[in-house]
Design a protein around this motif. Structure first.
Motif, PDB file in Angstrom:
ATOM      1  N   UNK A 299      -5.660  -5.586  -7.595  1.00  0.00           N
ATOM      2  CA  UNK A 299      -6.963  -6.161  -7.239  1.00  0.00           C
ATOM      3  C   UNK A 299      -6.840  -7.024  -5.983  1.00  0.00           C
ATOM      4  N   UNK A 300      -5.847  -7.894  -5.962  1.00  0.00           N
ATOM      5  CA  UNK A 300      -5.662  -8.783  -4.805  1.00  0.00           C
ATOM      6  C   UNK A 300      -5.255  -8.025  -3.549  1.00  0.00           C
ATOM      7  N   UNK A 301      -4.618  -6.854  -3.727  1.00  0.00           N
ATOM      8  CA  UNK A 301      -4.206  -6.069  -2.550  1.00  0.00           C
ATOM      9  C   UNK A 301      -5.397  -5.420  -1.860  1.00  0.00           C
ATOM     10  N   UNK A 302      -6.525  -5.278  -2.586  1.00  0.00           N
ATOM     11  CA  UNK A 302      -7.676  -4.567  -2.026  1.00  0.00           C
ATOM     12  C   UNK A 302      -8.926  -5.414  -1.851  1.00  0.00           C
ATOM     13  N   UNK A 303      -9.019  -6.559  -2.514  1.00  0.00           N
ATOM     14  CA  UNK A 303     -10.263  -7.344  -2.429  1.00  0.00           C
ATOM     15  C   UNK A 303     -10.386  -7.986  -1.053  1.00  0.00           C
ATOM     16  N   UNK A 304     -11.612  -8.242  -0.634  1.00  0.00           N
ATOM     17  CA  UNK A 304     -11.854  -8.891   0.652  1.00  0.00           C
ATOM     18  C   UNK A 304     -11.589  -7.977   1.830  1.00  0.00           C
ATOM     19  N   UNK A 305     -11.485  -8.563   3.003  1.00  0.00           N
ATOM     20  CA  UNK A 305     -11.248  -7.795   4.227  1.00  0.00           C
ATOM     21  C   UNK A 305      -9.793  -7.370   4.314  1.00  0.00           C
ATOM     22  N   UNK A 306      -9.582  -6.146   4.738  1.00  0.00           N
ATOM     23  CA  UNK A 306      -8.218  -5.651   4.909  1.00  0.00           C
ATOM     24  C   UNK A 306      -7.582  -5.250   3.584  1.00  0.00           C
ATOM     25  N   UNK A 307      -6.465  -4.547   3.689  1.00  0.00           N
ATOM     26  CA  UNK A 307      -5.742  -4.068   2.516  1.00  0.00           C
ATOM     27  C   UNK A 307      -4.272  -4.420   2.653  1.00  0.00           C
ATOM     28  N   UNK A 308      -3.674  -4.930   1.578  1.00  0.00           N
ATOM     29  CA  UNK A 308      -2.233  -5.163   1.542  1.00  0.00           C
ATOM     30  C   UNK A 308      -1.590  -3.847   1.109  1.00  0.00           C
ATOM     31  N   UNK A 309      -1.363  -2.972   2.083  1.00  0.00           N
ATOM     32  CA  UNK A 309      -0.862  -1.634   1.767  1.00  0.00           C
ATOM     33  C   UNK A 309       0.530  -1.654   1.155  1.00  0.00           C
ATOM     34  N   UNK A 310       1.368  -2.615   1.560  1.00  0.00           N
ATOM     35  CA  UNK A 310       2.714  -2.714   0.981  1.00  0.00           C
ATOM     36  C   UNK A 310       2.637  -2.823  -0.538  1.00  0.00           C
ATOM     37  N   UNK A 311       1.795  -3.741  -1.022  1.00  0.00           N
ATOM     38  CA  UNK A 311       1.663  -3.958  -2.463  1.00  0.00           C
ATOM     39  C   UNK A 311       0.978  -2.785  -3.141  1.00  0.00           C
ATOM     40  N   UNK A 312      -0.098  -2.295  -2.545  1.00  0.00           N
ATOM     41  CA  UNK A 312      -0.840  -1.171  -3.121  1.00  0.00           C
ATOM     42  C   UNK A 312       0.072   0.033  -3.310  1.00  0.00           C
ATOM     43  N   UNK A 313       0.812   0.391  -2.285  1.00  0.00           N
ATOM     44  CA  UNK A 313       1.704   1.550  -2.349  1.00  0.00           C
ATOM     45  C   UNK A 313       2.803   1.329  -3.385  1.00  0.00           C
ATOM     46  N   UNK A 314       3.438   0.160  -3.328  1.00  0.00           N
ATOM     47  CA  UNK A 314       4.571  -0.103  -4.231  1.00  0.00           C
ATOM     48  C   UNK A 314       4.159  -0.040  -5.708  1.00  0.00           C
ATOM     49  N   UNK A 315       3.048  -0.666  -6.050  1.00  0.00           N
ATOM     50  CA  UNK A 315       2.627  -0.671  -7.456  1.00  0.00           C
ATOM     51  C   UNK A 315       2.202   0.727  -7.904  1.00  0.00           C
ATOM     52  N   UNK A 316       1.437   1.435  -7.067  1.00  0.00           N
ATOM     53  CA  UNK A 316       0.983   2.777  -7.448  1.00  0.00           C
ATOM     54  C   UNK A 316       2.158   3.745  -7.616  1.00  0.00           C
ATOM     55  N   UNK A 317       3.125   3.675  -6.715  1.00  0.00           N
ATOM     56  CA  UNK A 317       4.282   4.573  -6.781  1.00  0.00           C
ATOM     57  C   UNK A 317       5.206   4.201  -7.943  1.00  0.00           C
ATOM     58  N   UNK A 318       5.484   2.918  -8.106  1.00  0.00           N
ATOM     59  CA  UNK A 318       6.498   2.496  -9.084  1.00  0.00           C
ATOM     60  C   UNK A 318       6.001   2.510 -10.525  1.00  0.00           C
ATOM     61  N   UNK A 319       4.674   2.419 -10.732  1.00  0.00           N
ATOM     62  CA  UNK A 319       4.166   2.355 -12.120  1.00  0.00           C
ATOM     63  C   UNK A 319       3.499   3.644 -12.592  1.00  0.00           C
ATOM     64  N   UNK A 320       3.378   4.639 -11.715  1.00  0.00           N
ATOM     65  CA  UNK A 320       2.629   5.857 -12.067  1.00  0.00           C
ATOM     66  C   UNK A 320       3.170   6.549 -13.316  1.00  0.00           C
ATOM     67  N   UNK A 321       4.488   6.550 -13.488  1.00  0.00           N
ATOM     68  CA  UNK A 321       5.079   7.228 -14.643  1.00  0.00           C
ATOM     69  C   UNK A 321       5.300   6.296 -15.832  1.00  0.00           C
ATOM     70  N   UNK A 322       5.045   5.008 -15.642  1.00  0.00           N
ATOM     71  CA  UNK A 322       5.404   4.033 -16.684  1.00  0.00           C
ATOM     72  C   UNK A 322       4.186   3.532 -17.460  1.00  0.00           C
TER      73      UNK A 322
END
Length: 363
Positions: A299-322
């Motif tokens: 939520x914090x990686x995407x809310x407001x202006x701009x995107x924290x792509x580092x966090x968004x990518x890391x969480x989506x990739x690392x938790x997809x199978x878990x």
């Protein structure tokens, strides 16, 4: 509530050789067929992707990772390369990225070290040493300072045998009343008037053992280290939060609230600050509900202006199978909108396509 698990499952009827040929065709000649790449890699789990990489090398004679990096770019490339990286190595590379060069990505360090299991941390330490020829702890010490450094070092410590003290002797690896140790050790332990306590944090206790007396003492110690005094004894917070097992800590949090009339998270916010505060809060949140912690990170990686792509990518990739299904459920409950809708509105192109597949659907 039972965990729902991940969104990415092993593909049925899987053929690594066929997938390798499909990927080569998608990248051969002029232009790249990104949809074909997504169609294969986003619908295979990590183990299958490693088989594809091996088959690609043996049947085509090229390195799949090299070809992907040369054909793709931007955040889409980062997601695909992350998906192609073995799980532990991906965490290791993210930790290294967070510390190398100018500046430190404190959020990345906290997220990985506070959320991974003791066994995952053991593998991370081993892989980090093999990959970079130096220890994770050494790099943390060289890149951070003060109490933030101490909490990260404590979190990163692999959980070897704990050291317990009984006044006149100590044995490494002995846990009270769990049947470990020879008969003479157990006999002495049985005669002791109070539970044995760890001398110092040395990685988190992996067990589920709960000692009521120690639990109440920890809650009282935390209260006296913060709310009850002028100033804060940060070391006491660190010692309890970084070394006790989850079951023990959940009871400590309840007892703390009974004593202080405040939630432990409220006290951490009022008694600490900066990255040290962020780390302690992450520990508490991960102990209580790990999927809710990751939902908040997204939520914090995407809310407001701009995107924290580092966090968004890391969480989506690392938790997809878990636990991505659980994260989605927590996201909807906490923020009133689906994770899918947030990703759709905050990203675009092939980057959006692959993240939405990892998300696994709308809620």
């Amino acid at each position: 509530m039972a965990a729902k698990g991940g969104t990415v499952k092993p593909a049925s009827g899987f053929s690594a050789t066929e997938d390798a040929q499909t990927l080569r065709k998608a990248m051969k000649g002029l232009g790249t067929d990104e949809d074909a790449i997504i169609g294969v890699l986003a619908h295979r789990n990590t183990a299958q992707r490693q088989e594809i990489r091996t088959a690609y090398k043996s049947t085509i004679g090229r390195d799949l990772m090299d070809d992907l990096k040369s054909e793709l770019s931007g955040n889409f490339e980062r997601v695909i390369v992350g998906m192609m990286t073995p799980t532990v190595l991906y965490d290791v590379q993210e930790l290294r990225r967070a510390m190398k060069g100018a500046g430190t990505d404190e959020g990345c360090l906290i997220e990985i070290l506070a959320s991974r299991t003791p066994e995952e941390l053991r593998r991370i330490n081993q892989t980090y040493q093999l990959q970079y020829g130096r220890s994770l702890e050494d790099d943390i010490r060289s890149d951070t300072s003060f109490m933030f450094q101490r909490v990260l070092v404590s979190l990163s410590a692999p959980p070897f045998g704990r050291v317990y003290q009984c006044g006149f002797a100590s044995w490494e690896g002995l846990r009270p009343r769990d049947g470990v140790g020879d008969s003479s050790q157990q006999a002495v332990v049985a005669l002791l008037p109070r539970p044995l306590e760890p001398l110092a944090p040395g990685g988190r206790d992996e067990g589920n053992f709960l000692d009521d007396a120690l639990m109440r003492q920890d809650a009282q110690d935390l209260y006296e280290a913060g709310e009850k005094k002028w100033g804060t004894d940060e070391v006491k917070f660190l010692t309890v939060l970084c070394s006790r097992n989850r079951n023990h800590l959940l009871h400590v949090f309840d007892e703390y609230k009974r004593i202080s009339q405040k939630d432990i998270e409220q006290s951490i916010k009022s008694e600490t600050s900066g990255s040290f505060e962020d780390a302690l809060l992450a520990i508490v949140k991960c102990m209580r509900n790990k999927s809710a912690y990751f939902a908040e990170r997204l939520y914090k990686s995407m809310k407001g202006l701009g995107t924290d792509d580092d966090t968004l990518i890391r969480v989506m990739v690392s938790r997809a199978e878990i636990d991505m299904m659980d994260i989605r459920e927590s996201f909807k409950r906490l923020y009133g909108k689906s994770l899918y809708s947030f990703i759709k509105g905050d990203t675009s192109g092939d980057y959006r396509k692959v993240l939405l597949i990892l998300c696994g659907g709308d809620d």
